[in-house]
Design a protein around this motif. Sequence first.
Motif, PDB file in Angstrom:
ATOM      1  N   PHE A  20      20.997   8.449  -3.579  1.00  0.00           N
ATOM      2  CA  PHE A  20      21.176   6.930  -3.687  1.00  0.00           C
ATOM      3  C   PHE A  20      21.961   6.554  -4.927  1.00  0.00           C
ATOM      4  O   PHE A  20      22.654   5.594  -4.950  1.00  0.00           O
ATOM      5  CB  PHE A  20      19.513   6.763  -4.100  1.00  0.00           C
ATOM      6  CG  PHE A  20      19.236   5.103  -4.166  1.00  0.00           C
ATOM      7  CD1 PHE A  20      19.749   4.133  -3.168  1.00  0.00           C
ATOM      8  CD2 PHE A  20      18.711   4.582  -5.336  1.00  0.00           C
ATOM      9  CE1 PHE A  20      19.353   2.813  -3.466  1.00  0.00           C
ATOM     10  CE2 PHE A  20      18.395   3.432  -5.519  1.00  0.00           C
ATOM     11  CZ  PHE A  20      18.680   2.355  -4.566  1.00  0.00           C
ATOM     12  N   TYR A  21      22.121   7.260  -5.993  1.00  0.00           N
ATOM     13  CA  TYR A  21      22.926   7.153  -7.302  1.00  0.00           C
ATOM     14  C   TYR A  21      24.206   7.205  -6.896  1.00  0.00           C
ATOM     15  O   TYR A  21      25.056   6.517  -7.337  1.00  0.00           O
ATOM     16  CB  TYR A  21      22.463   8.122  -8.166  1.00  0.00           C
ATOM     17  CG  TYR A  21      21.182   7.893  -8.844  1.00  0.00           C
ATOM     18  CD1 TYR A  21      20.391   7.069  -8.622  1.00  0.00           C
ATOM     19  CD2 TYR A  21      20.710   9.239  -9.883  1.00  0.00           C
ATOM     20  CE1 TYR A  21      19.053   6.976  -9.237  1.00  0.00           C
ATOM     21  CE2 TYR A  21      19.515   9.129 -10.307  1.00  0.00           C
ATOM     22  CZ  TYR A  21      18.646   8.302  -9.978  1.00  0.00           C
ATOM     23  OH  TYR A  21      17.264   8.019 -10.878  1.00  0.00           O
ATOM     24  N   ALA A  22      24.537   8.172  -5.832  1.00  0.00           N
ATOM     25  CA  ALA A  22      26.011   8.206  -5.606  1.00  0.00           C
ATOM     26  C   ALA A  22      26.482   7.186  -4.652  1.00  0.00           C
ATOM     27  O   ALA A  22      27.688   6.919  -4.535  1.00  0.00           O
ATOM     28  CB  ALA A  22      26.323   9.620  -4.755  1.00  0.00           C
ATOM     29  N   LEU A  23      25.519   6.534  -3.648  1.00  0.00           N
ATOM     30  CA  LEU A  23      25.985   5.560  -2.873  1.00  0.00           C
ATOM     31  C   LEU A  23      25.828   3.997  -3.293  1.00  0.00           C
ATOM     32  O   LEU A  23      26.386   3.161  -2.981  1.00  0.00           O
ATOM     33  CB  LEU A  23      25.226   5.734  -1.587  1.00  0.00           C
ATOM     34  CG  LEU A  23      25.725   7.200  -0.702  1.00  0.00           C
ATOM     35  CD1 LEU A  23      24.912   7.115   0.544  1.00  0.00           C
ATOM     36  CD2 LEU A  23      27.283   7.048  -0.419  1.00  0.00           C
ATOM     37  N   GLY A  24      24.886   3.848  -4.143  1.00  0.00           N
ATOM     38  CA  GLY A  24      24.444   2.445  -4.652  1.00  0.00           C
ATOM     39  C   GLY A  24      24.340   1.633  -3.438  1.00  0.00           C
ATOM     40  O   GLY A  24      24.812   0.488  -3.589  1.00  0.00           O
ATOM     41  N   THR A  25      23.799   2.058  -2.295  1.00  0.00           N
ATOM     42  CA  THR A  25      23.661   1.406  -1.143  1.00  0.00           C
ATOM     43  C   THR A  25      21.991   1.122  -0.947  1.00  0.00           C
ATOM     44  O   THR A  25      21.097   1.194  -1.909  1.00  0.00           O
ATOM     45  CB  THR A  25      24.209   2.112   0.151  1.00  0.00           C
ATOM     46  OG1 THR A  25      23.931   1.409   1.251  1.00  0.00           O
ATOM     47  CG2 THR A  25      23.304   3.595   0.265  1.00  0.00           C
ATOM     48  N   MET A  26      21.855   0.528   0.183  1.00  0.00           N
ATOM     49  CA  MET A  26      20.505   0.283   0.499  1.00  0.00           C
ATOM     50  C   MET A  26      19.591   1.361   0.789  1.00  0.00           C
ATOM     51  O   MET A  26      20.060   2.622   1.175  1.00  0.00           O
ATOM     52  CB  MET A  26      20.360  -0.609   1.847  1.00  0.00           C
ATOM     53  CG  MET A  26      21.040  -1.808   2.024  1.00  0.00           C
ATOM     54  SD  MET A  26      20.412  -3.311   0.836  1.00  0.00           S
ATOM     55  CE  MET A  26      21.254  -4.386   1.274  1.00  0.00           C
TER      56      MET A  26
END
Length: 350
Positions: free
Chosen positions: A90-96
Amino acid sequence: MDLFSDESDNEMYEIGVFDSEGIVDTENRRLYNRINYRSEFSDSEFTYRFRLNKTSVDELLLKITPSLKVISSRNNGISPLHQLLLTLRFYALGTMLLSVADFIGVSKASASRIVHHVSRAIAGLYPQYVKTLSNTQNAFHEIAGFPRILGAIDCTHVPIQLLDSNIGEEYRNRKGIFSMNVQGVCNADLLFMNVVARWPGSAHDATIFNNSRLKMQCEEGLFGNRWLIGDSLYPCTSYLLTPLLNPTSVAENHYNEAHIKTRNTIERCFGVWKRRFPILSLKIRVAMQTTQAIIIATSVLHNICRLNNIRDVDPEVAMPQESGDITYAEGIGQQNHSVRQQLINNYFSV
């Protein structure tokens, strides 16, 4: 069960979809195959996807596992390892959240709870990894000849999406974006020594510092005769040096040039931090408490990466263009230029 073992997580398992009466809809039940990512990826592939290498993930997991639990009442619960990997993803993608939920194989609701709990667990390591260091001045002096520097201080905006209708305009910064204004202090090796993540985007940098524990420690002389170095948003004091707005002599110009080169460390630190964890640049879409935990947690992870010489990795997603911070004519607070002038006369005169 071994914390680092994925032996039981390679099997197919299913997540039920509930109808309006709370009855499992067996026709829409979804099947997932939870993958052993530690064996699936090479070291470089693993670091690219999770931003930490395998060794650091194992060490981190040992530290935070007491704060975690296996989530789910089903036999095949979500192990602490997969909770950590989901959060790092989640931290790496910054996505939903739904995207990382599918990546690990959990529901969106479970992903939300996992990110919250894991972020708080990592943030709990802050005192261990983010702390003021005692031997910072020599490395700073090597940059541009600036003496006795404790650390470089600045603030950076982390964009957020407000999910609580009771808070709003105080988080809108002067660029019209909802954000948290985050204070950071680093050493010459780009290690965070202080991070404050509780102020809305409308807060002035100097206001954050003036209400911080760090300022109180400086005024109490806890750091001896070492200085913080900051931009003109801060007041010039006996323990915080700022640039001259209108230098008129050769010595003053030398001081400003050295000041810029030395203070650039905190801007570089912010850049490395945000590139490794793009969520900090791509609008965090979670509750405010989780947002604050994410900011602190990623600062801890940044220091872990620096301390373990984990290579910097490029963002996996497109990053927004960072625009320069908003500047003010002068910092807020009482000014004390005498120490700065004495330094200019003693160190920067030709």
